[in-house]
Design a protein around this motif. Structure first.
Motif, PDB file in Angstrom:
ATOM      1  N   MET A   1      24.589  28.605 -40.125  1.00 28.41           N
ATOM      2  CA  MET A   1      25.387  28.248 -41.296  1.00 28.41           C
ATOM      3  C   MET A   1      26.497  27.290 -40.868  1.00 28.41           C
ATOM      4  O   MET A   1      26.770  27.125 -39.680  1.00 28.41           O
ATOM      5  N   LYS A   2      27.145  26.678 -41.847  1.00 30.63           N
ATOM      6  CA  LYS A   2      28.278  25.802 -41.562  1.00 30.63           C
ATOM      7  C   LYS A   2      29.585  26.545 -41.849  1.00 30.63           C
ATOM      8  O   LYS A   2      29.681  27.331 -42.791  1.00 30.63           O
ATOM      9  N   ALA A   3      30.587  26.268 -41.005  1.00 25.80           N
ATOM     10  CA  ALA A   3      31.920  26.838 -41.193  1.00 25.80           C
ATOM     11  C   ALA A   3      32.949  25.830 -40.710  1.00 25.80           C
ATOM     12  O   ALA A   3      32.655  24.965 -39.871  1.00 25.80           O
ATOM     13  N   VAL A   4      34.155  25.937 -41.249  1.00 26.83           N
ATOM     14  CA  VAL A   4      35.253  25.088 -40.795  1.00 26.83           C
ATOM     15  C   VAL A   4      35.835  25.709 -39.532  1.00 26.83           C
ATOM     16  O   VAL A   4      36.231  26.878 -39.523  1.00 26.83           O
ATOM     17  N   VAL A   5      35.879  24.922 -38.470  1.00 27.90           N
ATOM     18  CA  VAL A   5      36.333  25.396 -37.161  1.00 27.90           C
ATOM     19  C   VAL A   5      37.674  24.749 -36.821  1.00 27.90           C
ATOM     20  O   VAL A   5      37.878  23.554 -37.075  1.00 27.90           O
ATOM     21  N   ILE A   6      38.600  25.554 -36.272  1.00 31.99           N
ATOM     22  CA  ILE A   6      39.858  25.017 -35.738  1.00 31.99           C
ATOM     23  C   ILE A   6      39.548  24.550 -34.319  1.00 31.99           C
ATOM     24  O   ILE A   6      39.407  25.359 -33.403  1.00 31.99           O
ATOM     25  N   THR A   7      39.426  23.236 -34.125  1.00 29.90           N
ATOM     26  CA  THR A   7      39.000  22.722 -32.818  1.00 29.90           C
ATOM     27  C   THR A   7      40.082  22.895 -31.759  1.00 29.90           C
ATOM     28  O   THR A   7      39.790  23.076 -30.577  1.00 29.90           O
ATOM     29  N   THR A   8      41.338  22.842 -32.170  1.00 32.84           N
ATOM     30  CA  THR A   8      42.481  23.133 -31.310  1.00 32.84           C
ATOM     31  C   THR A   8      43.670  23.332 -32.243  1.00 32.84           C
ATOM     32  O   THR A   8      43.649  22.860 -33.376  1.00 32.84           O
ATOM     33  N   ALA A   9      44.687  24.060 -31.804  1.00 33.43           N
ATOM     34  CA  ALA A   9      45.856  24.272 -32.672  1.00 33.43           C
ATOM     35  C   ALA A   9      46.509  22.936 -33.001  1.00 33.43           C
ATOM     36  O   ALA A   9      46.689  22.088 -32.122  1.00 33.43           O
ATOM     37  N   GLY A  10      46.830  22.728 -34.273  1.00 36.09           N
ATOM     38  CA  GLY A  10      47.453  21.464 -34.645  1.00 36.09           C
ATOM     39  C   GLY A  10      47.491  21.228 -36.133  1.00 36.09           C
ATOM     40  O   GLY A  10      47.478  22.174 -36.927  1.00 36.09           O
ATOM     41  N   GLY A  11      47.521  19.963 -36.526  1.00 37.07           N
ATOM     42  CA  GLY A  11      47.627  19.571 -37.929  1.00 37.07           C
ATOM     43  C   GLY A  11      46.288  19.666 -38.650  1.00 37.07           C
ATOM     44  O   GLY A  11      45.279  20.102 -38.071  1.00 37.07           O
ATOM     45  N   PRO A  12      46.241  19.252 -39.907  1.00 37.71           N
ATOM     46  CA  PRO A  12      45.015  19.360 -40.702  1.00 37.71           C
ATOM     47  C   PRO A  12      43.806  18.658 -40.083  1.00 37.71           C
ATOM     48  O   PRO A  12      42.666  19.043 -40.331  1.00 37.71           O
ATOM     49  N   GLU A  13      44.068  17.648 -39.259  1.00 38.79           N
ATOM     50  CA  GLU A  13      42.965  16.875 -38.666  1.00 38.79           C
ATOM     51  C   GLU A  13      42.134  17.685 -37.666  1.00 38.79           C
ATOM     52  O   GLU A  13      41.019  17.282 -37.308  1.00 38.79           O
ATOM     53  N   VAL A  14      42.629  18.857 -37.225  1.00 38.09           N
ATOM     54  CA  VAL A  14      41.875  19.659 -36.233  1.00 38.09           C
ATOM     55  C   VAL A  14      40.756  20.469 -36.890  1.00 38.09           C
ATOM     56  O   VAL A  14      39.945  21.082 -36.195  1.00 38.09           O
ATOM     57  N   ARG A  47      46.041  27.760 -38.454  1.00 40.81           N
ATOM     58  CA  ARG A  47      45.567  26.470 -37.951  1.00 40.81           C
ATOM     59  C   ARG A  47      46.487  25.899 -36.871  1.00 40.81           C
ATOM     60  O   ARG A  47      46.035  25.359 -35.860  1.00 40.81           O
ATOM     61  N   ASN A  48      47.809  26.064 -37.070  1.00 41.96           N
ATOM     62  CA  ASN A  48      48.716  25.476 -36.068  1.00 41.96           C
ATOM     63  C   ASN A  48      49.042  26.423 -34.918  1.00 41.96           C
ATOM     64  O   ASN A  48      49.863  26.107 -34.051  1.00 41.96           O
ATOM     65  N   GLY A  49      48.398  27.597 -34.910  1.00 45.43           N
ATOM     66  CA  GLY A  49      48.509  28.485 -33.762  1.00 45.43           C
ATOM     67  C   GLY A  49      49.578  29.550 -33.840  1.00 45.43           C
ATOM     68  O   GLY A  49      49.762  30.329 -32.905  1.00 45.43           O
ATOM     69  N   SER A  50      50.281  29.630 -34.977  1.00 39.73           N
ATOM     70  CA  SER A  50      51.399  30.582 -35.071  1.00 39.73           C
ATOM     71  C   SER A  50      51.031  31.897 -35.762  1.00 39.73           C
ATOM     72  O   SER A  50      51.872  32.774 -35.905  1.00 39.73           O
ATOM     73  N   TYR A  51      49.756  32.041 -36.181  1.00 41.37           N
ATOM     74  CA  TYR A  51      49.350  33.257 -36.904  1.00 41.37           C
ATOM     75  C   TYR A  51      47.915  33.608 -36.522  1.00 41.37           C
ATOM     76  O   TYR A  51      46.970  33.364 -37.277  1.00 41.37           O
ATOM     77  N   GLY A  56      39.234  41.655 -33.875  1.00 38.48           N
ATOM     78  CA  GLY A  56      37.967  41.979 -34.535  1.00 38.48           C
ATOM     79  C   GLY A  56      37.663  41.160 -35.768  1.00 38.48           C
ATOM     80  O   GLY A  56      36.572  41.248 -36.326  1.00 38.48           O
ATOM     81  N   ALA A  57      38.642  40.339 -36.218  1.00 34.93           N
ATOM     82  CA  ALA A  57      38.429  39.519 -37.423  1.00 34.93           C
ATOM     83  C   ALA A  57      37.652  38.255 -37.069  1.00 34.93           C
ATOM     84  O   ALA A  57      37.590  37.841 -35.911  1.00 34.93           O
ATOM     85  N   SER A  58      37.077  37.632 -38.078  1.00 32.21           N
ATOM     86  CA  SER A  58      36.401  36.354 -37.899  1.00 32.21           C
ATOM     87  C   SER A  58      37.377  35.331 -37.329  1.00 32.21           C
ATOM     88  O   SER A  58      38.560  35.321 -37.681  1.00 32.21           O
ATOM     89  N   PRO A  59      36.907  34.449 -36.438  1.00 35.45           N
ATOM     90  CA  PRO A  59      37.801  33.404 -35.910  1.00 35.45           C
ATOM     91  C   PRO A  59      38.055  32.285 -36.920  1.00 35.45           C
ATOM     92  O   PRO A  59      38.921  31.439 -36.724  1.00 35.45           O
ATOM     93  N   TYR A  60      37.292  32.289 -38.019  1.00 35.47           N
ATOM     94  CA  TYR A  60      37.396  31.211 -39.002  1.00 35.47           C
ATOM     95  C   TYR A  60      38.443  31.546 -40.067  1.00 35.47           C
ATOM     96  O   TYR A  60      38.755  32.708 -40.324  1.00 35.47           O
ATOM     97  N   LEU A  61      38.969  30.505 -40.684  1.00 33.42           N
ATOM     98  CA  LEU A  61      39.973  30.663 -41.731  1.00 33.42           C
ATOM     99  C   LEU A  61      39.347  31.237 -43.007  1.00 33.42           C
ATOM    100  O   LEU A  61      38.136  31.237 -43.179  1.00 33.42           O
ATOM    101  N   GLY A  62      40.206  31.672 -43.925  1.00 26.88           N
ATOM    102  CA  GLY A  62      39.752  32.081 -45.254  1.00 26.88           C
ATOM    103  C   GLY A  62      39.948  33.559 -45.512  1.00 26.88           C
ATOM    104  O   GLY A  62      39.230  34.392 -44.993  1.00 26.88           O
TER     105      GLY A  62
END
Length: 325
Positions: A1-14, A47-51, A56-62
């Motif tokens: 499946m497809k998911a949005v991945v945080i490639t590295t902590a940072g701005g929306p472009e990650v 996304r920016n690494g502060s939360y 045990g939770a999914s690594p993906y946002l949402g």
């Protein structure tokens, strides 16, 4: 499946849409094919690494979604494959499929589209658990919500009015205040031009308000306490104005004030299930009757999650922002 991945902590472009493994469900979980997910301010912090996500939770946002059940664990009895639902998530909503505990799922209320229902779980559970279950706002009381045009704010206005409270809001533009007025807010305060403490006192005959829902935190704390009536309750759910400050404790004692705070995501599985049950019992009838509606500002495809985050961080929106696979 497809998911949005945080490639590295940072701005929306990650944020990048990538191919990932499908989630595996446990015995007490269901698998949802996602129709839509909604943004929450916490997503930008993760996304920016502060939360970081809880263990045990999914690594993906949402943190919420709507969709159709594709599979159920053997211990789940209420739901069946094909049911259309919305859900409160520990994470993983920015994807085509997500696993969620069977007790954290709600039916789609009559009159709400499957897509728009993605904008309900977080706001409904946050507002009901804080303002009503813990701060006990009741008919005839006055209620102040900061950020009245946010997802939380637009929902809080509607449900508080539905339960018989007088509602005051703050927001930063005339457009946002006009929208809050349309939703039922009784008093609309432009915090950039007015002192909300003075206005809250003026509108309540000098008494102050009974309950405040606050997403700002430190920079508003003393002003919030100064705005409260005797036996007033301040509920803090965010720190957009910082997390550390000083207060005058002698504000609390004479007026018997209560200061509380809570977040949804760190709650136990059982506590979340209890909140979900209360929301279905107390909030869903108002949604089904058309008295409370999800306020959706804009939808983006999953591939444009970065753009959606930019919009959220601009605070130009009113209500909820959706992502659609």
């Amino acid at each position: 499946m497809k998911a949005v991945v945080i490639t590295t902590a940072g701005g929306p472009e990650v944020l990048q849409l990538q191919q990932v493994n499908e989630p595996e469900i446990k015995d007490d979980e269901i698998l949802i094919k996602v129709e839509a997910t909604a943004l929450n301010r916490a997503d930008t912090f993760q996304r920016n690494g502060s939360y970081p996500p809880p263990k045990g939770a999914s690594p993906y946002l949402g943190l919420e979604c709507s969709g159709t059940i594709q599979a159920i664990g053997k211990d789940v009895s209420r739901w069946k494959v094909g049911d259309q639902v919305c859900a409160l998530l520990n994470g993983g909503g920015y994807a085509e499929k997500v696993a969620v505990h069977g007790g954290h799922v709600l039916p789609i209320p009559p009159g709400v589209s499957l897509k728009d229902a993605a904008g309900l779980p977080e706001v409904a559970c946050t507002v009901w658990s804080t303002v009503f279950m813990m701060s006990r706002l009741s008919a005839g009381e006055t209620f102040l919500v900061h950020g009245g045009s946010s997802g939380i704010g637009t929902f809080a206005i509607q449900i508080a009015k539905n339960k018989g409270a007088t509602v005051l809001v703050t927001a930063g533009s005339e457009e946002k205040l006009a929208f809050c007025k349309k939703l039922g807010a009784d008093v609309c305060i432009n915090y950039k031009r007015e002192d909300f403490v003075a206005r809250a006192k003026e509108e309540t005959g000098g008494k102050g308000v009974d309950v405040i829902l606050d997403c700002i935190g430190a920079s508003y704390l003393q002003q919030n306490l100064d705005s409260l009536n005797f036996d007033g309750r301040l509920f803090i759910i965010g720190f957009q104005g910082g997390a550390v400050t000083e207060i005058k404790l002698n504000t609390l004692l004479p007026k018997r004030l209560t200061v509380q705070g809570a977040a949804l995501r760190p709650r136990s599985t059982e506590n979340k299930a209890m909140v979900i049950t209360e929301v279905e019992k107390n909030v869903w009838p108002a949604v089904a009757a058309g008295k409370v509606k999800p306020i959706i500002y804009k939808s983006f495809p999953l591939s444009e999650a970065g753009e959606a985050h930019r919009l959220m961080e601009s605070s130009a929106h009113i209500g909820k922002i959706l992502l659609v696979p």
